[in-house]
Design a protein around this motif. Structure first.
Motif, mmCIF file in Angstrom:
data_model
loop_
_atom_site.group_PDB
_atom_site.id
_atom_site.type_symbol
_atom_site.label_atom_id
_atom_site.label_comp_id
_atom_site.label_asym_id
_atom_site.label_seq_id
_atom_site.Cartn_x
_atom_site.Cartn_y
_atom_site.Cartn_z
ATOM 1 N N LEU A 59 0.828 -1.197 0.000
ATOM 2 C CA LEU A 59 0.000 0.000 0.000
ATOM 3 C C LEU A 59 0.867 1.253 0.000
ATOM 4 N N LEU A 60 0.353 2.277 -0.645
ATOM 5 C CA LEU A 60 0.872 3.627 -0.469
ATOM 6 C C LEU A 60 -0.255 4.445 0.139
ATOM 7 N N ILE A 61 0.015 5.104 1.259
ATOM 8 C CA ILE A 61 -0.939 6.051 1.823
ATOM 9 C C ILE A 61 -0.553 7.401 1.237
ATOM 10 N N ALA A 62 -1.363 7.883 0.332
ATOM 11 C CA ALA A 62 -0.983 8.985 -0.556
ATOM 12 C C ALA A 62 -1.010 10.342 0.133
ATOM 13 N N PRO A 63 -0.272 11.293 -0.420
ATOM 14 C CA PRO A 63 -0.441 12.679 0.009
ATOM 15 C C PRO A 63 -1.813 13.175 -0.419
ATOM 16 N N GLY A 64 -2.204 14.322 0.119
ATOM 17 C CA GLY A 64 -3.475 14.909 -0.302
ATOM 18 C C GLY A 64 -4.565 14.866 0.735
ATOM 19 N N SER A 65 -4.216 14.824 2.018
ATOM 20 C CA SER A 65 -5.233 14.873 3.059
ATOM 21 C C SER A 65 -5.700 16.332 3.234
ATOM 22 N N PRO A 66 -6.875 16.583 3.846
ATOM 23 C CA PRO A 66 -7.728 15.597 4.522
ATOM 24 C C PRO A 66 -8.399 14.650 3.526
ATOM 25 N N TYR A 67 -8.510 13.400 3.942
ATOM 26 C CA TYR A 67 -9.104 12.376 3.102
ATOM 27 C C TYR A 67 -10.628 12.392 3.225
ATOM 28 N N LYS A 68 -11.293 11.860 2.216
ATOM 29 C CA LYS A 68 -12.754 11.731 2.290
ATOM 30 C C LYS A 68 -13.167 10.882 3.483
ATOM 31 N N SER A 69 -12.378 9.838 3.763
ATOM 32 C CA SER A 69 -12.673 8.957 4.892
ATOM 33 C C SER A 69 -11.414 8.741 5.719
ATOM 34 N N MET A 70 -11.288 9.518 6.782
ATOM 35 C CA MET A 70 -10.160 9.321 7.696
ATOM 36 C C MET A 70 -10.262 7.962 8.377
ATOM 37 N N SER A 71 -11.471 7.548 8.719
ATOM 38 C CA SER A 71 -11.640 6.261 9.401
ATOM 39 C C SER A 71 -11.222 5.104 8.502
ATOM 40 N N GLY A 72 -11.508 5.212 7.203
ATOM 41 C CA GLY A 72 -11.094 4.174 6.274
ATOM 42 C C GLY A 72 -9.584 4.092 6.164
ATOM 43 N N VAL A 73 -8.928 5.232 6.092
ATOM 44 C CA VAL A 73 -7.468 5.266 5.994
ATOM 45 C C VAL A 73 -6.840 4.666 7.248
ATOM 46 N N LEU A 74 -7.356 5.036 8.414
ATOM 47 C CA LEU A 74 -6.791 4.505 9.662
ATOM 48 C C LEU A 74 -7.014 2.998 9.768
ATOM 49 N N LYS A 75 -8.130 2.517 9.271
ATOM 50 C CA LYS A 75 -8.404 1.077 9.331
ATOM 51 C C LYS A 75 -7.438 0.290 8.448
ATOM 52 N N ILE A 99 -1.028 8.885 13.653
ATOM 53 C CA ILE A 99 -2.287 8.915 14.419
ATOM 54 C C ILE A 99 -2.767 7.506 14.721
ATOM 55 N N GLU A 100 -2.708 6.610 13.735
ATOM 56 C CA GLU A 100 -3.141 5.227 13.972
ATOM 57 C C GLU A 100 -2.308 4.590 15.067
ATOM 58 N N PHE A 101 -1.003 4.799 15.048
ATOM 59 C CA PHE A 101 -0.122 4.217 16.054
ATOM 60 C C PHE A 101 -0.433 4.789 17.435
ATOM 61 N N ALA A 102 -0.622 6.090 17.498
ATOM 62 C CA ALA A 102 -0.918 6.726 18.784
ATOM 63 C C ALA A 102 -2.218 6.185 19.371
ATOM 64 N N ARG A 103 -3.230 6.020 18.533
ATOM 65 C CA ARG A 103 -4.523 5.548 19.028
ATOM 66 C C ARG A 103 -4.491 4.075 19.423
ATOM 67 N N ASN A 104 -3.937 3.246 18.564
ATOM 68 C CA ASN A 104 -4.091 1.799 18.734
ATOM 69 C C ASN A 104 -2.933 1.105 19.438
ATOM 70 N N VAL A 105 -1.783 1.742 19.499
ATOM 71 C CA VAL A 105 -0.645 1.156 20.212
ATOM 72 C C VAL A 105 -0.412 1.866 21.538
ATOM 73 N N LEU A 106 -0.405 3.187 21.518
ATOM 74 C CA LEU A 106 -0.160 3.942 22.741
ATOM 75 C C LEU A 106 -1.417 4.146 23.574
ATOM 76 N N GLY A 107 -2.575 3.864 22.978
ATOM 77 C CA GLY A 107 -3.818 4.024 23.726
ATOM 78 C C GLY A 107 -4.288 5.460 23.846
ATOM 79 N N ILE A 108 -3.764 6.337 23.015
ATOM 80 C CA ILE A 108 -4.227 7.731 23.004
ATOM 81 C C ILE A 108 -5.427 7.785 22.064
#
Length: 239
Positions: A59-75, A99-108
């Motif tokens: 996968l490439l997580i592309a430049p160009g945010s904000p994305y239409k679906s932030m939740s989809g990208v994080l998933k 952000i995904e790492f902070a939320r799901n690994v660090l518990g933030i």
């Protein structure tokens, strides 16, 4: 066929999106294997998740945010992180991998991005003290035992930036110690490349390597991604 899924909302007038396509054409010319890339709009990720995760070897997580679906990208980022799927995030991709790492690994769990939620209390991604948009700057690779160093095999690289947001320095050490390591920084010791330890290829760059590529010299990090994808396919890694 090695297939790359580009998670992002393609805009024909976005220079980094055009450069992205051209850069993977450059890399494919040196890769020497059948290779194909496809853009996947971020609002397709959640409804088509099972199909997507079995369609691509990277996968490439592309430049160009904000994305239409932030939740989809994080998933999809979480899936790549936990299932050894090669992934490269550039610019906005860098920011959302953090952000995904902070939320799901660090518990933030309330970790947020200042671009989409500027008044949040936990801005893990915040405005850069000085905008890097349109700048070309030197980056020092500080971890010599990193995958990134083995890709570039040099102490300093020069890259192009298109962003106004980056990792909040208040969280930098915490994230680094948890395994999503800052392996390259700028003169202010702020993160410019992150790498997940123990993962075959999980790299995030605040710069956009795609714009620093041509047929004579494809960007090495893109070629490295394709090689990791090839190995992923050969090993038959799946959920």
């Amino acid at each position: 066929m090695i297939k790359l899924g580009i998670m992002g909302d393609f805009v024909a007038s976005n220079a980094t999106h055009i450069a992205n396509n051209e850069a993977f054409d450059h890399a494919a010319s040196r890769f020497g294997k059948a290779f194909q890339y496809e853009w996947v709009a971020t609002d397709r990720i959640e409804p088509e998740f099972e199909t997507i995760i079995h369609s691509y070897q990277g996968l490439l997580i592309a430049p160009g945010s904000p994305y239409k679906s932030m939740s989809g990208v994080l998933k999809i980022i979480e899936y790549a992180r936990t299932h050894q799927l090669p992934v490269l995030g550039t610019c906005g991709g860098f920011q959302h991998m953090i952000i995904e790492f902070a939320r799901n690994v660090l518990g933030i769990t309330d970790a947020e991005h200042a671009e989409s939620n500027p008044y949040a209390s936990r801005l893990v991604i915040n405005p850069l003290s000085c905008s890097l948009k349109g700048q070309q700057l030197d980056i020092e690779i500080i971890e010599k035992d990193s995958l990134v160093y083995s890709i570039f095999n040099t102490n300093t690289i020069t890259e192009n930036y298109y962003c106004n947001f980056g990792l909040n320095p208040e969280y930098q050490e915490q994230i680094h110690k948890a395994g999503f390591a800052m392996v390259a920084s700028d003169k202010h010791n702020e993160a410019r490349i992150m790498e997940l330890k123990g993962h075959p290829f999980y790299v995030a760059t605040l710069f956009v390597p795609q714009v620093n590529s041509n047929y004579e010299k494809p960007h090495p990090i893109l070629i490295a991604l394709l090689k990791a994808m090839e190995q992923y396919k050969e090993e038959g890694v799946r959920a």
